[in-house]
Design a protein around this motif. Structure first.
Motif, PDB file in Angstrom:
ATOM      1  N   ALA A 179       0.836  -1.201   0.000  1.00  4.58           N
ATOM      2  CA  ALA A 179       0.000   0.000   0.000  1.00  4.58           C
ATOM      3  C   ALA A 179       0.871   1.251   0.000  1.00  4.58           C
ATOM      4  CB  ALA A 179      -0.933  -0.004   1.201  1.00  4.58           C
ATOM      5  N   ARG A 180       1.922   1.239   0.819  1.00  5.04           N
ATOM      6  CA  ARG A 180       2.817   2.407   0.852  1.00  5.04           C
ATOM      7  C   ARG A 180       3.509   2.602  -0.487  1.00  5.04           C
ATOM      8  NH1 ARG A 180       3.993   0.260   5.918  1.00  5.04           N
ATOM      9  NH2 ARG A 180       5.940  -0.615   5.168  1.00  5.04           N
ATOM     10  N   ILE A 181       3.953   1.507  -1.099  1.00  2.00           N
ATOM     11  CA  ILE A 181       4.602   1.593  -2.406  1.00  2.00           C
ATOM     12  C   ILE A 181       3.616   2.123  -3.440  1.00  2.00           C
ATOM     13  CG2 ILE A 181       5.551   0.214  -4.302  1.00  2.00           C
ATOM     14  CD1 ILE A 181       6.838  -1.568  -2.126  1.00  2.00           C
ATOM     15  N   GLY A 182       2.379   1.651  -3.370  1.00  4.73           N
ATOM     16  CA  GLY A 182       1.355   2.113  -4.302  1.00  4.73           C
ATOM     17  C   GLY A 182       1.099   3.600  -4.177  1.00  4.73           C
ATOM     18  N   VAL A 183       1.038   4.080  -2.943  1.00  4.53           N
ATOM     19  CA  VAL A 183       0.822   5.517  -2.709  1.00  4.53           C
ATOM     20  C   VAL A 183       2.000   6.308  -3.235  1.00  4.53           C
ATOM     21  CG1 VAL A 183       0.652   7.272  -0.892  1.00  4.53           C
ATOM     22  CG2 VAL A 183      -0.735   5.209  -0.763  1.00  4.53           C
ATOM     23  N   LYS A 184       3.208   5.839  -2.972  1.00  6.10           N
ATOM     24  CA  LYS A 184       4.395   6.546  -3.454  1.00  6.10           C
ATOM     25  C   LYS A 184       4.463   6.526  -4.973  1.00  6.10           C
ATOM     26  CE  LYS A 184       7.176   5.929   0.662  1.00  6.10           C
ATOM     27  NZ  LYS A 184       8.391   5.385   1.251  1.00  6.10           N
ATOM     28  N   ALA A 185       4.160   5.389  -5.567  1.00  3.98           N
ATOM     29  CA  ALA A 185       4.191   5.290  -7.024  1.00  3.98           C
ATOM     30  C   ALA A 185       3.160   6.238  -7.641  1.00  3.98           C
ATOM     31  CB  ALA A 185       3.926   3.846  -7.462  1.00  3.98           C
ATOM     32  N   HIS A 186       1.976   6.286  -7.037  1.00  5.93           N
ATOM     33  CA  HIS A 186       0.935   7.193  -7.536  1.00  5.93           C
ATOM     34  C   HIS A 186       1.415   8.637  -7.434  1.00  5.93           C
ATOM     35  CE1 HIS A 186      -3.045   8.615  -8.522  1.00  5.93           C
ATOM     36  NE2 HIS A 186      -3.040   9.384  -7.448  1.00  5.93           N
ATOM     37  N   SER A 187       2.047   8.982  -6.342  1.00  7.72           N
ATOM     38  CA  SER A 187       2.554  10.336  -6.141  1.00  7.72           C
ATOM     39  C   SER A 187       3.643  10.673  -7.163  1.00  7.72           C
ATOM     40  CB  SER A 187       3.107  10.467  -4.719  1.00  7.72           C
ATOM     41  OG  SER A 187       3.660  11.734  -4.521  1.00  7.72           O
ATOM     42  N   ILE A 188       4.509   9.714  -7.423  1.00  6.01           N
ATOM     43  CA  ILE A 188       5.575   9.924  -8.407  1.00  6.01           C
ATOM     44  C   ILE A 188       4.985  10.119  -9.797  1.00  6.01           C
ATOM     45  CG2 ILE A 188       7.498   8.777  -9.596  1.00  6.01           C
ATOM     46  CD1 ILE A 188       8.176   7.510  -6.834  1.00  6.01           C
ATOM     47  N   VAL A 189       4.011   9.305 -10.147  1.00  5.94           N
ATOM     48  CA  VAL A 189       3.373   9.424 -11.471  1.00  5.94           C
ATOM     49  C   VAL A 189       2.696  10.785 -11.605  1.00  5.94           C
ATOM     50  CG1 VAL A 189       1.489   8.541 -12.918  1.00  5.94           C
ATOM     51  CG2 VAL A 189       3.102   6.957 -11.852  1.00  5.94           C
ATOM     52  N   LYS A 190       1.988  11.207 -10.556  1.00  2.65           N
ATOM     53  CA  LYS A 190       1.322  12.524 -10.609  1.00  2.65           C
ATOM     54  C   LYS A 190       2.354  13.643 -10.760  1.00  2.65           C
ATOM     55  CE  LYS A 190      -2.892  12.871  -9.790  1.00  2.65           C
ATOM     56  NZ  LYS A 190      -3.911  13.147 -10.779  1.00  2.65           N
ATOM     57  N   SER A 191       3.469  13.543 -10.060  1.00  2.00           N
ATOM     58  CA  SER A 191       4.522  14.560 -10.169  1.00  2.00           C
ATOM     59  C   SER A 191       5.101  14.600 -11.580  1.00  2.00           C
ATOM     60  CB  SER A 191       5.640  14.287  -9.164  1.00  2.00           C
ATOM     61  OG  SER A 191       5.169  14.427  -7.854  1.00  2.00           O
ATOM     62  N   LEU A 192       5.323  13.433 -12.156  1.00  2.61           N
ATOM     63  CA  LEU A 192       5.840  13.386 -13.527  1.00  2.61           C
ATOM     64  C   LEU A 192       4.830  13.950 -14.524  1.00  2.61           C
ATOM     65  CD1 LEU A 192       7.556   9.876 -13.510  1.00  2.61           C
ATOM     66  CD2 LEU A 192       8.684  12.115 -13.571  1.00  2.61           C
ATOM     67  N   GLN A 193       3.560  13.641 -14.322  1.00  4.69           N
ATOM     68  CA  GLN A 193       2.528  14.186 -15.208  1.00  4.69           C
ATOM     69  C   GLN A 193       2.470  15.707 -15.103  1.00  4.69           C
ATOM     70  OE1 GLN A 193      -0.868  11.993 -13.751  1.00  4.69           O
ATOM     71  NE2 GLN A 193      -0.843  10.601 -15.503  1.00  4.69           N
ATOM     72  N   MET A 194       2.574  16.221 -13.883  1.00  2.06           N
ATOM     73  CA  MET A 194       2.543  17.671 -13.685  1.00  2.06           C
ATOM     74  C   MET A 194       3.747  18.328 -14.358  1.00  2.06           C
ATOM     75  SD  MET A 194       1.137  20.407 -12.544  1.00  2.06           S
ATOM     76  CE  MET A 194       0.082  20.329 -11.136  1.00  2.06           C
ATOM     77  N   ALA A 195       4.923  17.749 -14.189  1.00  8.90           N
ATOM     78  CA  ALA A 195       6.126  18.309 -14.809  1.00  8.90           C
ATOM     79  C   ALA A 195       6.006  18.310 -16.328  1.00  8.90           C
ATOM     80  CB  ALA A 195       7.358  17.519 -14.368  1.00  8.90           C
ATOM     81  N   ARG A 196       5.465  17.230 -16.870  1.00 10.61           N
ATOM     82  CA  ARG A 196       5.293  17.146 -18.321  1.00 10.61           C
ATOM     83  C   ARG A 196       4.297  18.188 -18.811  1.00 10.61           C
ATOM     84  NH1 ARG A 196       3.292  11.782 -21.558  1.00 10.61           N
ATOM     85  NH2 ARG A 196       3.401  12.681 -23.616  1.00 10.61           N
ATOM     86  N   MET A 197       3.207  18.361 -18.078  1.00 11.24           N
ATOM     87  CA  MET A 197       2.196  19.342 -18.471  1.00 11.24           C
ATOM     88  C   MET A 197       2.764  20.765 -18.402  1.00 11.24           C
ATOM     89  SD  MET A 197      -1.675  19.930 -17.085  1.00 11.24           S
ATOM     90  CE  MET A 197      -1.961  18.197 -17.225  1.00 11.24           C
TER      91      MET A 197
END
Length: 85
Positions: free
Chosen positions: A34-52
């Motif tokens: 669960a912790r890994i999933g939350v961190k992975a989701h956070s990382i993906v959102k950060s990458l999406q924001m940077a790309r946008m």
């Protein structure tokens, strides 16, 4: 010779301890996932924001005006788009 629960006979104590131990390990494993999933989701959102942000920053002022924003509006606009996902 005396047989007691520590020296012989059916050993149900170890089975119960093993069951509890496996249960704790399983719970720990699920918690870790669960912790890994939350961190992975956070990382993906950060990458999406940077790309946008990068994509919007690379647009010309004319292109930004066509979608109704100014260059100074890019961070807020990107946050709004990310919040809608």
């Amino acid at each position: 010779m005396t047989v007691n629960s520590h020296t012989g006979g059916p050993d149900t104590g170890h089975a119960a301890t093993a069951s509890i131990s496996l249960s704790k390990m399983a719970h720990g494993f699920v918690s870790m996932l669960a912790r890994i999933g939350v961190k992975a989701h956070s990382i993906v959102k950060s990458l999406q924001m940077a790309r946008m942000l990068s994509t919007l920053a690379n647009m010309s002022d004319h292109q930004l005006a066509q979608i109704g924003i100014r260059r100074s509006d890019i961070p807020k606009y990107a946050e709004t788009l990310m919040a809608e996902e």
